[in-house]
Design an enzyme around this catalytic site. Structure first.
Site, PDB file in Angstrom:
ATOM      1  N   ASP A 190      37.258 -39.434 -26.794  1.00  0.00           N
ATOM      2  CA  ASP A 190      36.536 -38.615 -27.408  1.00  0.00           C
ATOM      3  C   ASP A 190      37.572 -37.504 -27.083  1.00  0.00           C
ATOM      4  O   ASP A 190      38.014 -35.919 -27.621  1.00  0.00           O
ATOM      5  CB  ASP A 190      35.136 -38.005 -26.487  1.00  0.00           C
ATOM      6  CG  ASP A 190      34.704 -36.898 -27.441  1.00  0.00           C
ATOM      7  OD1 ASP A 190      35.294 -37.266 -28.428  1.00  0.00           O
ATOM      8  OD2 ASP A 190      33.911 -36.334 -26.909  1.00  0.00           O
ATOM      9  N   SER A 211      31.695 -32.941 -32.096  1.00  0.00           N
ATOM     10  CA  SER A 211      30.939 -34.412 -31.736  1.00  0.00           C
ATOM     11  C   SER A 211      29.219 -34.234 -32.376  1.00  0.00           C
ATOM     12  O   SER A 211      29.271 -34.267 -31.938  1.00  0.00           O
ATOM     13  CB  SER A 211      31.958 -35.484 -31.177  1.00  0.00           C
ATOM     14  OG  SER A 211      31.673 -34.663 -29.932  1.00  0.00           O
ATOM     15  N   GLN A 261      33.811 -41.828 -34.477  1.00  0.00           N
ATOM     16  CA  GLN A 261      33.317 -41.136 -34.464  1.00  0.00           C
ATOM     17  C   GLN A 261      33.206 -39.989 -35.979  1.00  0.00           C
ATOM     18  O   GLN A 261      34.321 -40.256 -36.509  1.00  0.00           O
ATOM     19  CB  GLN A 261      34.092 -40.454 -33.013  1.00  0.00           C
ATOM     20  CG  GLN A 261      33.613 -38.618 -33.248  1.00  0.00           C
ATOM     21  CD  GLN A 261      34.154 -37.777 -31.530  1.00  0.00           C
ATOM     22  OE1 GLN A 261      34.981 -36.871 -32.650  1.00  0.00           O
ATOM     23  NE2 GLN A 261      33.956 -38.406 -30.652  1.00  0.00           N
TER      24      GLN A 261
HETATM   25  C1  LIG Z   1      35.867 -32.325 -28.136  1.00  0.00           C
HETATM   26  C2  LIG Z   1      34.880 -32.369 -29.313  1.00  0.00           C
HETATM   27  C3  LIG Z   1      33.284 -32.206 -27.992  1.00  0.00           C
HETATM   28  O1  LIG Z   1      33.428 -32.178 -27.267  1.00  0.00           O
HETATM   29  S1  LIG Z   1      32.209 -31.770 -28.912  1.00  0.00           S
HETATM   30  C4  LIG Z   1      30.790 -31.932 -27.930  1.00  0.00           C
HETATM   31  C5  LIG Z   1      30.051 -32.708 -28.183  1.00  0.00           C
HETATM   32  N1  LIG Z   1      29.064 -32.607 -28.889  1.00  0.00           N
HETATM   33  C6  LIG Z   1      28.244 -31.494 -29.147  1.00  0.00           C
HETATM   34  O2  LIG Z   1      28.413 -31.134 -27.811  1.00  0.00           O
HETATM   35  C7  LIG Z   1      27.810 -30.712 -30.106  1.00  0.00           C
HETATM   36  C8  LIG Z   1      26.115 -31.304 -30.055  1.00  0.00           C
HETATM   37  N2  LIG Z   1      25.327 -31.547 -31.042  1.00  0.00           N
HETATM   38  C9  LIG Z   1      25.257 -29.783 -31.515  1.00  0.00           C
HETATM   39  O3  LIG Z   1      24.865 -29.117 -31.050  1.00  0.00           O
HETATM   40  C10 LIG Z   1      24.090 -29.671 -32.471  1.00  0.00           C
HETATM   41  O4  LIG Z   1      22.979 -31.049 -32.737  1.00  0.00           O
HETATM   42  C11 LIG Z   1      25.137 -29.357 -34.033  1.00  0.00           C
HETATM   43  C12 LIG Z   1      26.463 -30.551 -34.180  1.00  0.00           C
HETATM   44  C13 LIG Z   1      25.763 -28.154 -33.321  1.00  0.00           C
HETATM   45  C14 LIG Z   1      23.888 -29.606 -35.529  1.00  0.00           C
HETATM   46  O5  LIG Z   1      24.031 -28.681 -36.413  1.00  0.00           O
HETATM   47  P1  LIG Z   1      23.234 -28.181 -35.849  1.00  0.00           P
HETATM   48  O6  LIG Z   1      21.626 -28.574 -37.176  1.00  0.00           O
HETATM   49  O7  LIG Z   1      23.328 -26.729 -38.073  1.00  0.00           O
HETATM   50  O8  LIG Z   1      22.876 -26.713 -35.138  1.00  0.00           O
HETATM   51  P2  LIG Z   1      22.089 -25.137 -35.252  1.00  0.00           P
HETATM   52  O9  LIG Z   1      21.497 -24.286 -36.097  1.00  0.00           O
HETATM   53  O10 LIG Z   1      21.348 -25.418 -33.757  1.00  0.00           O
HETATM   54  O11 LIG Z   1      23.700 -24.358 -35.095  1.00  0.00           O
HETATM   55  C15 LIG Z   1      24.662 -24.331 -34.863  1.00  0.00           C
HETATM   56  C16 LIG Z   1      25.413 -23.769 -34.473  1.00  0.00           C
HETATM   57  O12 LIG Z   1      25.754 -23.195 -36.221  1.00  0.00           O
HETATM   58  C17 LIG Z   1      25.766 -22.448 -37.332  1.00  0.00           C
HETATM   59  N3  LIG Z   1      24.998 -23.082 -38.004  1.00  0.00           N
HETATM   60  C18 LIG Z   1      24.226 -24.284 -38.808  1.00  0.00           C
HETATM   61  N4  LIG Z   1      24.079 -24.654 -40.324  1.00  0.00           N
HETATM   62  C19 LIG Z   1      25.554 -23.732 -40.611  1.00  0.00           C
HETATM   63  C20 LIG Z   1      25.567 -23.718 -41.917  1.00  0.00           C
HETATM   64  N5  LIG Z   1      25.553 -24.713 -43.099  1.00  0.00           N
HETATM   65  N6  LIG Z   1      26.919 -22.855 -42.081  1.00  0.00           N
HETATM   66  C21 LIG Z   1      27.630 -22.156 -41.094  1.00  0.00           C
HETATM   67  N7  LIG Z   1      27.133 -22.151 -39.550  1.00  0.00           N
HETATM   68  C22 LIG Z   1      25.792 -23.098 -40.265  1.00  0.00           C
HETATM   69  C23 LIG Z   1      24.194 -22.056 -36.978  1.00  0.00           C
HETATM   70  O13 LIG Z   1      24.201 -20.641 -36.809  1.00  0.00           O
HETATM   71  C24 LIG Z   1      24.719 -21.818 -34.970  1.00  0.00           C
HETATM   72  O14 LIG Z   1      26.034 -21.461 -34.838  1.00  0.00           O
HETATM   73  P3  LIG Z   1      25.786 -20.333 -33.492  1.00  0.00           P
HETATM   74  O15 LIG Z   1      24.962 -21.193 -32.129  1.00  0.00           O
HETATM   75  O16 LIG Z   1      23.900 -19.540 -33.526  1.00  0.00           O
HETATM   76  O17 LIG Z   1      26.343 -19.191 -33.320  1.00  0.00           O
END
Ligand SMILES: CCC(=O)SCCNC(=O)CCNC(=O)[C@H](O)C(C)(C)COP(=O)(O)OP(=O)(O)OC[C@H]1O[C@@H](n2cnc3c(N)ncnc32)[C@H](O)[C@@H]1OP(=O)(O)O
Length: 276
Positions: A190, A211, A261
């Site tokens: 990852d 991710s 991914q």
């Molecule tokens: C190396 C890569 C990694 O290791 S990444 C780490 C592993 N993956 C993760 O931690 C992801 C975990 N999953 C999540 O956080 C959620 O499922 C995610 C992906 C964020 C799903 O998104 P969503 O359904 O939009 O979540 P949410 O409503 O809690 O919002 C999270 C932040 O995103 C923002 N957001 C949302 N929609 C939009 C949009 N259309 N345009 C701009 N921003 C958007 C929300 O406002 C929120 O922001 P904030 O956290 O309040 O600053």
């Protein structure tokens, strides 16, 4: 599960959660079963301030295949759901694989840390860049990386969405514990993976990158504490998402694992200071 390296985003590193989920699943199957695939969704951001509880459901124990479902839980809610499947070792006359790309051996390449130090030694490097690079150096990750085509830091050059780097876990794990090597490879797989989708867009900066899911298939025995070549490519990006696919090669050319991914990528244009 406790935490190792915490990314600057201050959310848990996805690879760590997958690796630990696989450890939990592997502990619930007998010693003669080996992970051959896993499929995960990251449903909430992980909180680095508290440990993660891994809850394993024994979905099915078959004659050849055994399936486990793992929920990674924080604050009483799932942050990751993962299905992992294990198989007894079974021979087959069907055997093929792609050919490993021809690249310089890791001994001829520099680690990311060595590249940063080289860059920092340039006398004309602007102070703001020095600060950023020093922060990167201080942020020690438990894996070593040697890029095949070293990045030119702070140069906005578009490239095709393909990346090749040698990678291995820091420290010694040793031979024999294939279950552990798979868990560490899940961690490694990852790292720097989703960034492949950003390579064609140097004019944009990721404001939010995470991710969404991660899948992995294990093909042969390998050692995650020995150099493996990670071949990453992104066949598609759109809809604020990017898809990345990767192959982990043993240095003797055997395909060790394949990964896929999808991640959310919300970007904004890089603003450059006016020349006037
Ligand atoms: C190396 C890569 C990694 O290791 S990444 C780490 C592993 N993956 C993760 O931690 C992801 C975990 N999953 C999540 O956080 C959620 O499922 C995610 C992906 C964020 C799903 O998104 P969503 O359904 O939009 O979540 P949410 O409503 O809690 O919002 C999270 C932040 O995103 C923002 N957001 C949302 N929609 C939009 C949009 N259309 N345009 C701009 N921003 C958007 C929300 O406002 C929120 O922001 P904030 O956290 O309040 O600053």
């Amino acid at each position: 599960g406790t935490h190792h390296w915490i990314p600057r985003s201050q959310r848990l590193f996805g690879g760590q959660i997958i690796g630990q989920a696989l450890v939990a699943a592997a502990k619930s199957v007998s010693d003669n079963l080996y992970a051959h695939s896993l499929h995960c969704y990251f449903v909430r951001a992980g909180d680095p301030k508290v440990p993660v509880l891994y809850q394993v459901d024994r979905i099915r124990d078959g004659r050849s295949f055994t399936v486990r479902s793992v929920r990674a839980i924080q604050h009483g809610q799932p942050i990751l759901i993962c299905q992992a499947s294990f198989q007894m070792l079974q021979p087959s006359p069907l055997q093929h694989q792609f050919t490993m790309p021809v690249v310089p051996p890791p001994e001829d390449l520099l680690t990311v840390e060595e590249l940063i130090r080289l860059y920092l030694s340039k006398p004309d490097l602007a102070e703001k860049y020095k600060l950023g690079l020093n922060k990167l150096l201080a942020n020690e990750v438990p894996i070593e990386i040697k890029p095949v085509n070293p990045p030119v830091f702070y140069k906005l050059t578009a490239s095709e969405p393909k990346n090749l780097f040698w990678v291995r876990a820091r420290g010694y794990i040793g031979e024999g514990n294939m279950k552990l090597h798979c868990c560490v490879a899940a961690y490694v797989s990852d790292f720097a993976f989703l960034g492949t989708a950003l390579l064609p867009y140097p004019g944009y900066r990721a404001q939010f990158a995470a991710s969404l899911d991660h899948a992995m298939w294990f093909h042969s025995t390998f050692r995650s504490d020995e150099w493996m070549l990670y071949e990453c490519e992104s066949p598609w990006a759109g809809g604020s998402r990017g898809l990345v696919q990767g192959r982990l090669w043993r240095r003797d050319g055997v395909l060790a694992a394949s990964c896929s991914q999808e991640g959310v990528l919300r970007v904004k244009p890089v603003t450059r200071p006016s020349k006037l």
